[in-house]
Enzyme design. Sequence first.
Site, PDB file in Angstrom:
ATOM      1  N   CYS A  69       0.930  -1.203  -0.027  1.00  0.00           N
ATOM      2  CA  CYS A  69       0.126  -0.021  -0.240  1.00  0.00           C
ATOM      3  C   CYS A  69       0.967   1.287  -0.078  1.00  0.00           C
ATOM      4  O   CYS A  69       2.202   1.038  -0.129  1.00  0.00           O
ATOM      5  CB  CYS A  69      -0.871   0.041   1.257  1.00  0.00           C
ATOM      6  SG  CYS A  69      -0.173   0.206   2.750  1.00  0.00           S
ATOM      7  N   CYS A 100       3.578   1.489   2.749  1.00  0.00           N
ATOM      8  CA  CYS A 100       4.722   0.866   2.371  1.00  0.00           C
ATOM      9  C   CYS A 100       5.901   1.755   1.612  1.00  0.00           C
ATOM     10  O   CYS A 100       7.076   1.955   2.019  1.00  0.00           O
ATOM     11  CB  CYS A 100       4.541  -0.196   1.671  1.00  0.00           C
ATOM     12  SG  CYS A 100       3.440  -1.488   2.460  1.00  0.00           S
ATOM     13  N   ASP A 128       9.290  30.609 -30.469  1.00  0.00           N
ATOM     14  CA  ASP A 128      10.475  31.073 -31.293  1.00  0.00           C
ATOM     15  C   ASP A 128      10.097  30.780 -32.539  1.00  0.00           C
ATOM     16  O   ASP A 128       9.052  30.084 -33.060  1.00  0.00           O
ATOM     17  CB  ASP A 128      11.713  30.092 -30.816  1.00  0.00           C
ATOM     18  CG  ASP A 128      12.844  30.451 -31.770  1.00  0.00           C
ATOM     19  OD1 ASP A 128      13.261  31.487 -31.705  1.00  0.00           O
ATOM     20  OD2 ASP A 128      13.447  29.615 -32.390  1.00  0.00           O
ATOM     21  N   ASP A 141      13.747  25.507 -30.450  1.00  0.00           N
ATOM     22  CA  ASP A 141      14.806  24.266 -30.706  1.00  0.00           C
ATOM     23  C   ASP A 141      16.073  24.456 -30.857  1.00  0.00           C
ATOM     24  O   ASP A 141      16.984  23.806 -31.100  1.00  0.00           O
ATOM     25  CB  ASP A 141      14.138  23.823 -32.243  1.00  0.00           C
ATOM     26  CG  ASP A 141      14.430  25.171 -33.356  1.00  0.00           C
ATOM     27  OD1 ASP A 141      14.585  26.346 -32.868  1.00  0.00           O
ATOM     28  OD2 ASP A 141      14.939  24.959 -34.383  1.00  0.00           O
ATOM     29  N   ASP A 164      17.824  29.181 -27.164  1.00  0.00           N
ATOM     30  CA  ASP A 164      16.475  28.819 -26.597  1.00  0.00           C
ATOM     31  C   ASP A 164      16.521  28.202 -25.145  1.00  0.00           C
ATOM     32  O   ASP A 164      15.695  28.205 -24.497  1.00  0.00           O
ATOM     33  CB  ASP A 164      15.485  28.093 -27.444  1.00  0.00           C
ATOM     34  CG  ASP A 164      14.979  28.679 -28.713  1.00  0.00           C
ATOM     35  OD1 ASP A 164      14.995  30.032 -28.660  1.00  0.00           O
ATOM     36  OD2 ASP A 164      15.060  28.041 -29.888  1.00  0.00           O
TER      37      ASP A 164
END
Length: 727
Positions: free
Chosen positions: A17, A20, A425, A621, A625
């Site tokens: 559970c 634990c 961008d 990308d 950035d």
Amino acid sequence: MESKTKLDSFMITGMTCANCAARIEKELNQQSGVVSATVNLATEKATVEYNHTSADQLIKSIEKIGYGAILYDEAHKQKIAKEKQAYLKKLKSDLILSIVLTSPLVLSMFAMMLGSHVAIIYFFHQPIVQLLLALPIQFYVGRRFYKGAYHALKTKAPNMDVLVATGTTAAFTLSIYNSFFVHHFQDIYFESSSMIITLILLGKYLEYSAKNKTGNAIKQLMALQTKTAQILKNGQEQTIAIDEVKVNDILVIRPGEQVPTDGWIIAGSSAMDESMLTGESIPVEKNKHDRIFGGTISTNGLIQMQVSQIGKNTILAQIIQMVEDAQGSKAPIQKIADKISGIFVPIVLILAICTLLITGVVTREWQLACIHSISVLVIACPCALGLATPTAIMVGTGLGARHGILIKGGEALEAAAHLNSIILDKTGTITQGRPEVTDVVGNTDVLPLFYSLEYGSEHPLGKAIVSYGEKRGITPEPLTDFTAHPGAGISGRINGVLYFAGTRKRLAEMNLSFDKFQERAVELEQQGKTVMFLANEEQVLGMIAVADQLKADAKQAIAQLRGKGIEVFMVTGDNCLAAQAIGKQVGIAPDHIFAEVLPEEKAKYVQQLQKEGKQVGMVGDGINDAPALALANVGIAMGNGTDIAMETADVTLMNSNLGAIYQMILLSAATLKKIKQNLFWAFIYNTVGIPFAALGFLNPILAGGAMAFSSVSVFLNSLSLNRNQIK
């Protein structure tokens, strides 16, 4: 010398559970040298960042509190798979035994209630027969609960095992007392204790089966990893195991075959099915020198490839690792469930004692009070609370991976659902990132000078000029004193003369007039083209216009985001006129366009919007950035971008389509909705169930059944996420 920090995962066994998981997490975080540790109940994994200790020491600390642990790495994955199979086999055999032994007890109980007088019913209703049937269920099948309860109490962290062991033992002991000491044969509960254990085991078995389905995304990705490859040696083809493939080997892939690993095409061409990476069903044409990836399929051509990456360094292996890490992470919303789970079992034990005392004092029927308190013990379970968040995250991140949306963790998944602003961008994000020269203005020396300055450039605009010059057979002149001016341009000496190529902003700083080209430059910029000027130390000599095609889905994707009430911004180093022209084409408001932005300034615009109280997603990308991606609430990298951008971002869109941003937000919102549903029903289940049990409206068998199926319902609700169609 400072020890290097390691990050390892461990497969945990013996958890029953949420308590634990919390206990193991607490134990690991107390170990010397552990920086941080999280334990995920749904994936049964512990993720530990540590130094000044070892994996063996961490495993020993877990074993010390009664659980098992195996280092989750390539060397141990087979062992882990065998352990899981053995556990499921044992669980199944125990369940079958429990059902076989429990059935006569339950059937005889119902038959007697219906007034049956069949001799066999009387036989199974005999106390000694019931005891003999219930005994192996209680102490052989149910030994797992006693073992778990012992370790839980030993470490002062009571869990579900304590509740089940206490409740069933009370019913079993009361039955022995009534059967053989006071001879109250009407108050025998052997069938209750046996049925509770059987129902809980059935729930665990169904839960485990459902858990395997939540991990289907990982299994599907792993299935893409081929076991063999066709290697070309001395002009002859040989079949070798994938583990024997080395970097720079030449492999042969026939039509319909899977690419074994990452590399470059050195001969032939084919349309590659990359749907497993990008989610896009349309094959991509690949020719000589193009990059191809392990797990993709060559649909129609025979190709030879040179291996560039093997093993864990391949894109597919990195995706699998990313999804595994994401599924093992925690979302901030889980903190609520973790806090409640930590105090849940002690509160239930107190409520059970209160039920026993109050019912006994009020009714003077202590056996009835005992049965009510047993019902309280067995209906309460923190499992549903503990599983509410991780199961939904497992399914959500897996669903995203199948559609080329790689979400790094639960925190990003939750944050994406709250985004109300997106910064895009321009180059490579809104546009294709493959600009082409459209206009050359000036005398015949303009193009050769531009070409010589930009020769060897890695900048997209510089590459466009070099490509344009190469097609026209231009030879570069020797270049000296080369200098890059970030965000402004470049300069260098050609035949002793210093030349500059770049923005008008830089020309103004050089006190050079470009009035002669002003009208034509404005005209080109109004068409959305980027204009770069060429000058020497005395005057402006000419200019080149470069245009980058918009991505096909850019306008529609931005319209979808705006339709959802999300503000869309564009950031670019381009001049204002060109930026406004692009913005107008894709539907971005003029006041939402940030132009002539230097690379280091992009992050400032993210911070600016955040200061206004906006939840910001940054999409980019490039290397430039990365700071903005790191600062954003959710950094989103395009799959065709740089490795640095993808490593920095929280989400990677493998297909590089802007439409995937909208899909990601919808997926995140749907996953968060499932988490909230799971938490709501887990709270309601316990809030309603415990009082009902305390008041005697639920007998122990019904209470045990309700507890057993509470966790299963959470898994099934999370699995229903798979019905969401990401379009």
